[in-house]
Design an enzyme around this catalytic site. Structure first.
Site, PDB file in Angstrom:
ATOM      1  N   HIS A 250      -4.871 -48.782  -0.327  1.00  0.00           N
ATOM      2  CA  HIS A 250      -3.927 -47.634   0.335  1.00  0.00           C
ATOM      3  C   HIS A 250      -4.575 -47.504   1.862  1.00  0.00           C
ATOM      4  CE1 HIS A 250      -1.893 -45.047  -2.421  1.00  0.00           C
ATOM      5  NE2 HIS A 250      -2.804 -45.096  -3.342  1.00  0.00           N
ATOM      6  N   HIS A 408      -7.318   8.694   3.074  1.00  0.00           N
ATOM      7  CA  HIS A 408      -7.191   8.452   1.621  1.00  0.00           C
ATOM      8  C   HIS A 408      -7.263   9.570   0.813  1.00  0.00           C
ATOM      9  CE1 HIS A 408      -7.889   4.405   3.637  1.00  0.00           C
ATOM     10  NE2 HIS A 408      -7.764   3.866   2.334  1.00  0.00           N
TER      11      HIS A 408
END
Length: 423
Positions: A250, A408
């Protein structure tokens, strides 16, 4: 553990490409198509006016290929698509009432647009087109844009072009290198930006993917090819040697290794590699890679071999032992696993159906390779009724108070008591 052959790393280290890639990306962002065409002249030595491949180009490419090659491409497309479809069926949407009045659900949504990079280089890697495109289309991606370097004639290699077309590519562009990654990430006059980029490439392409990550998603940062073969005394040295050389051809930077529990087998493989190199047409690359980065380890036991594998975390792991299937679960770090001497890595590289875009350089310790899920977003939703609020809110209000997040607290409490603040 004894080492029969050690890798020889180059003393100069890796080529530094970060600054060069950064400059390319910046120029593409500023100059768009003009920059892409300039880089085509500079790097590819071609003058191209129309970056996008036309239907007539695809028809011309098909006419240039032998029918057997088209049939081979169609075969591998079917195999890769079938496996991706099987994977897709494992990703399920659901909705469940987790406690009374609290419904939680999961959706699986395709990414809208994907860029698939298909390398050029020494060989026409038509299988890379299939691996990057087919899972995306099976996932439901509506637009897959392909970028690939042109040949010396200014055209896309006909096999790559036909493979991309048959895999389902929506748009194909004659652009390669880091500049292609920049175009896919930021867009130009011809190439609209995508949401995620996938596909392997050279050092410059990989570095470009790293630099644009955040602007777009990426699959992974793939390095040079890797294979590690685990073999015992029953392994066939001809098979082992051919498997190592198949990956060594490769790239000169490919990393190939054998870990064996049998000295005789290890020495036989070393001799066989030399014999096969004598007749291998790609020996100029494979020999350089093998001599520079090849490794052979002699393990005292199979257990020691497994420990080495899991530490190495190879891209491709090929187990050629008499009990390969029985011990498969003991291997936990690898990109793709090949069990038994007949399960050659090259079958998966090309045609059997699993994906060959895999983690390298130890990344298999925390991720797998490209699959249909690479192109899907698993997202959640909630539907909460008053009965659920009555259960959730007291816990949420107290936790918000402890954290000092009064906004919250109010958002939770007003739905529970009808008041903003707790009295």
């Amino acid at each position: 553990m004894e080492i029969l052959k050690q890798e020889e790393l180059n003393s100069g280290g890796e080529v530094m490409v970060e600054n060069a890639v950064s400059a390319i990306i910046q120029r593409v962002r500023q100059d768009g198509d003009a920059a892409l065409k300039s880089y085509l002249r500079q790097f590819d030595k071609v003058d191209i006016e129309e970056l996008r491949v036309q239907e007539s180009d695809i028809q011309k490419a098909q006419s240039q290929l032998p029918q057997t090659m088209i049939e081979d491409i169609q075969f591998s497309v079917k195999r890769i698509r079938a496996f991706a479809q099987a994977q897709r069926q494992t990703l399920l949407e659901f909705e469940q009432e987790m406690i009374p009045g609290v419904y939680l659900g999961q959706r699986v949504i395709p990414i809208e647009t994907v860029g698939a990079y298909v390398p050029g280089g020494r060989y026409p890697l038509l299988s890379s087109a299939q691996m990057a495109i087919i899972p995306a289309k099976v996932a439901g991606v509506s637009n897959v844009k392909v970028c690939t370097p042109p040949t010396k004639t200014g055209e896309v290699h006909p096999a790559v072009l036909v493979a991309a077309h048959l895999s389902g590519a929506n748009e194909i562009y004659r652009v390669g290198g880091a500049q292609a990654i920049a175009a896919l990430a930021y867009g130009t006059e011809s190439i609209a930006p995508v949401n995620k980029i996938t596909g392997p490439g050279n050092l410059y392409v990989t570095e470009a993917k790293r630099q644009v990550h955040g602007q777009v998603g990426i699959d992974l940062l793939a390095g040079p090819s890797e294979v590690l073969v685990v073999a015992d005394q029953f392994a066939n040295p001809v098979y082992v040697a051919s498997d190592l050389l198949a990956q060594a051809e490769h790239d000169i930077n490919a990393r190939v290794a054998l870990v064996t529990t049998d000295r005789t087998l290890g020495m036989a493989v070393l001799r066989e590699i030399e014999e096969q190199l004598k007749t291998l047409p790609t020996a100029n690359i494979a020999r350089f890679s093998w001599e520079r980065r090849g490794q052979v380890f002699l393990a005292d036991s199979l257990e020691e071999a497994i420990l080495l594998v899991n530490e190495w975390a190879p891209e491709h792991l090929h187990v050629q032992t008499i009990n390969a299937y029985d011990i498969k679960d003991q291997f936990i770090n690898y990109g793709s696993l090949f069990l038994g001497e007949l399960s050659s890595v090259v079958y998966a590289d090309k045609v059997c159906g699993t994906n060959h875009i895999l983690p390298t350089r130890g990344a298999a310790k925390y991720t797998g390779g490209v699959w249909v899920g690479t192109f899907l977003k698993v997202v959640t939703y909630q539907k909460i009724e008053q009965q659920g609020v009555d259960v959730l809110a007291p816990h949420c209000v107290r936790q918000s108070s402890q954290e000092g997040l009064i906004g919250h607290l109010r958002s939770a409490n007003v739905r529970w008591s009808g008041k903003l603040d707790v009295k």
